[in-house]
Write a protein that holds these residues in place. Structure first.
Motif, short mmCIF file in Angstrom:
data_model
loop_
_atom_site.label_atom_id
_atom_site.label_comp_id
_atom_site.label_asym_id
_atom_site.label_seq_id
_atom_site.Cartn_x
_atom_site.Cartn_y
_atom_site.Cartn_z
N CYS A 128 0.81 -1.23 0.00
CA CYS A 128 0.00 0.00 0.00
C CYS A 128 0.84 1.27 0.00
O CYS A 128 0.36 2.32 -0.42
N GLY A 130 4.12 1.44 -1.25
CA GLY A 130 5.18 1.43 -2.26
C GLY A 130 6.50 0.96 -1.68
O GLY A 130 6.74 1.07 -0.48
N LEU A 136 1.06 4.52 -2.57
CA LEU A 136 0.40 3.72 -3.62
C LEU A 136 -1.08 3.86 -3.34
O LEU A 136 -1.69 4.84 -3.73
N ASN A 140 2.01 9.00 0.64
CA ASN A 140 3.46 9.11 0.56
C ASN A 140 4.02 9.33 1.98
O ASN A 140 3.58 10.23 2.69
N GLY A 197 5.57 10.52 -5.62
CA GLY A 197 4.67 9.37 -5.52
C GLY A 197 3.53 9.51 -6.51
O GLY A 197 3.37 10.56 -7.13
#
Ligand code: HEC
Length: 211
Positions: A128, A130, A136, A140, A197
């Motif tokens: 979730c 990244g 994601l 971030n 992100g």
């Protein structure tokens, strides 16, 4: 070509390319005939049938033994146990970490322990947030804007109890308390990386981490 290899089968009238004694009798044929090709009744070898039946019985035994009966038998449970024992070993040196801000600040200066936090992050959070924490499904974690966090202690709180009505799950029951502290320190250390992100920045600018 020797005679015995070029004869007609008396039952089928087809030319046969093998010795007369190999020519199937009517009893050896199944009676299925397609495009002039007849099916030879050639039963599956006994050893094969034996293996098949034996594996059917074994499957029942396996299913009952590993999936329907006492605890501690499935490979999954053995794995969980081994994992827990391994954690105990790792944490024997570290002792119990308190879930407070001074501990986070101390861990953030300790590259070895941050690596332990990073491995917890890799195992549980990257789906979730990244691989590098740039977000994601979740926000971030490398920028200066935070949604649920105003101070270091809030990170421990969010990791323990979750946020966003469960969009961010709580990890209190799934991670060892030490892992919660270690992964929180790792997350806190990501701030300032400012990686781009996929989501727009979320939340408010907050003051630098402090005690
Ligand atoms: C199922 C997806 C998912 C997983 C897995 C997940 N998170 Fe989250 N996380 C979220 C979402 C979504 C939010 C934002 C919640 C909200 O909207 O308030 C969030 C928020 C956060 C926040 C607060 C960020 C902020 O800006 O306030 C932290 C810290 C955090 N997660 C850490 C972690 C850690 C550490 C792990 C692994 C142990 C983890 N998350 C695993 C989805 C996830």
């Amino acid at each position: 070509m020797p005679d015995c290899l070029s004869t007609m089968c008396p039952q089928t009238g087809n030319a046969i390319m093998y010795d007369d004694k190999d020519c199937p009798t009517q009893e050896q044929l199944t009676g299925h005939k397609y495009d002039g090709i007849e099916e030879y009744d050639n039963p599956t070898p006994g050893w094969w049938v034996f293996l098949f039946v034996a594996s059917c019985f074994y499957a029942v035994f396996y299913f009952v033994y590993y999936h329907c009966s006492l605890e501690d038998r499935s490979i999954h449970e053995h794995y969980e146990q081994a994992l827990a024992e391994n954690l105990q070993l790792q944490f024997a040196d570290i002792g119990e970490l308190s879930q407070d801000v001074p501990t986070l600040l101390r861990l953030m200066q300790d590259p070895d322990l941050l690596t332990v936090g990073k491995s917890t992050f890799k195992a549980n959070c990257v789906s979730c947030h990244g691989a590098d924490g740039a977000g994601l499904v979740g926000p971030n974690l490398t920028d200066e804007q935070w949604k649920n966090v105003k101070s270091l202690h809030d990170i421990i709180h969010v990791v323990n109890d979750g946020a966003g009505n469960g969009a961010m799950p709580g990890w209190k029951t799934r991670l060892h308390p030490n892992e919660v502290v270690l992964v929180s320190a790792y997350v806190a250390s990501l701030r300032g990386n400012n990686l781009p992100g996929p989501r727009p920045p979320e939340g408010d600018m907050i003051p630098p981490w402090s005690e």
